[in-house]
Design an enzyme around this catalytic site. Structure first.
Site, PDB file in Angstrom:
ATOM      1  N   TYR A  94      -6.900   9.634  -9.333  1.00 39.38           N
ATOM      2  CA  TYR A  94      -6.343   8.513  -9.647  1.00 39.38           C
ATOM      3  C   TYR A  94      -6.042   7.539  -8.325  1.00 39.38           C
ATOM      4  CZ  TYR A  94      -1.564   9.842  -8.402  1.00 39.38           C
ATOM      5  OH  TYR A  94      -0.383  10.197  -7.767  1.00 39.38           O
ATOM      6  N   CYS A  95      -5.721   6.174  -8.488  1.00 43.67           N
ATOM      7  CA  CYS A  95      -5.366   5.246  -7.487  1.00 43.67           C
ATOM      8  C   CYS A  95      -4.176   4.321  -8.265  1.00 43.67           C
ATOM      9  CB  CYS A  95      -6.651   4.607  -6.711  1.00 43.67           C
ATOM     10  SG  CYS A  95      -7.478   3.590  -7.865  1.00 43.67           S
ATOM     11  N   SER A  96      -4.211   3.127  -7.923  1.00 49.12           N
ATOM     12  CA  SER A  96      -3.360   2.095  -8.544  1.00 49.12           C
ATOM     13  C   SER A  96      -3.848   1.867 -10.016  1.00 49.12           C
ATOM     14  CB  SER A  96      -3.398   0.849  -7.776  1.00 49.12           C
ATOM     15  OG  SER A  96      -2.729   1.092  -6.467  1.00 49.12           O
TER      16      SER A  96
END
Length: 163
Positions: A94-96
């Site tokens: 995941y990221c933002s």
């Protein structure tokens, strides 16, 4: 169109209410070669390796519990592979929002990781669904690093932090 409908459309456009959807945003930036996992599905899973593909400053403000920080700008594939138990395990990156994480997930897949997912909507969607995030001291926090002011519009819950 009648006059009232035209006025409503003009007002929506003028005030920016015609935002694109998250799905449209992700289609714009992602090839979608990596399958998505929803935050709901991830929140119900055990024994999944979670990788955070954001920068250290973002991770320190907030991250998903037990996520391993791997970064994006300075992502090291060999170092990350050494930290994994085995290439057959389920991995969620995941990221933002799910844009940078797709790039990292693609590298992992090309390196032989068979069961890799991109978290749909990233940490923003996680927090938007009232799921807990933790700071660098592993304490629950309401703060979420939003990368920048423009991207912060996608975070609907929590306290927005950006440099």
């Amino acid at each position: 169109m009648n006059r009232i409908t035209i006025i409503i459309v003009v007002l929506y456009s003028a005030f920016g209410f015609s935002q694109e959807s998250l799905s449209a945003l992700l289609k714009t930036y992602n090839a979608e070669d990596i399958p998505y996992m929803s935050v709901e599905d991830l929140s119900k899973q055990n024994n999944i390796t979670i990788l955070d593909a954001r920068e250290s400053s973002e991770y320190e403000v907030s991250h998903i519990k037990n996520a391993i920080h791997v970064g994006y700008d300075h992502f090291k594939l060999k170092k990350t592979l050494k930290r994994l138990k085995d290439k057959k395990q389920t991995i969620v990156v995941y990221c933002s929002l799910g844009i940078r994480s797709e790039d990292v997930a693609e590298k992992l897949k090309k390196a032989g990781c068979a069961d890799v997912y991109n978290l749909y909507g990233g940490i923003f969607e996680w927090k938007n669904n009232d799921l807990k995030v933790y700071d660098s001291n592993d304490l629950e926090t309401e703060k979420v690093h939003t990368f920048n002011e423009a991207w912060s519009k996608w975070l609907k819950k929590g306290i927005k932090i950006y440099d």
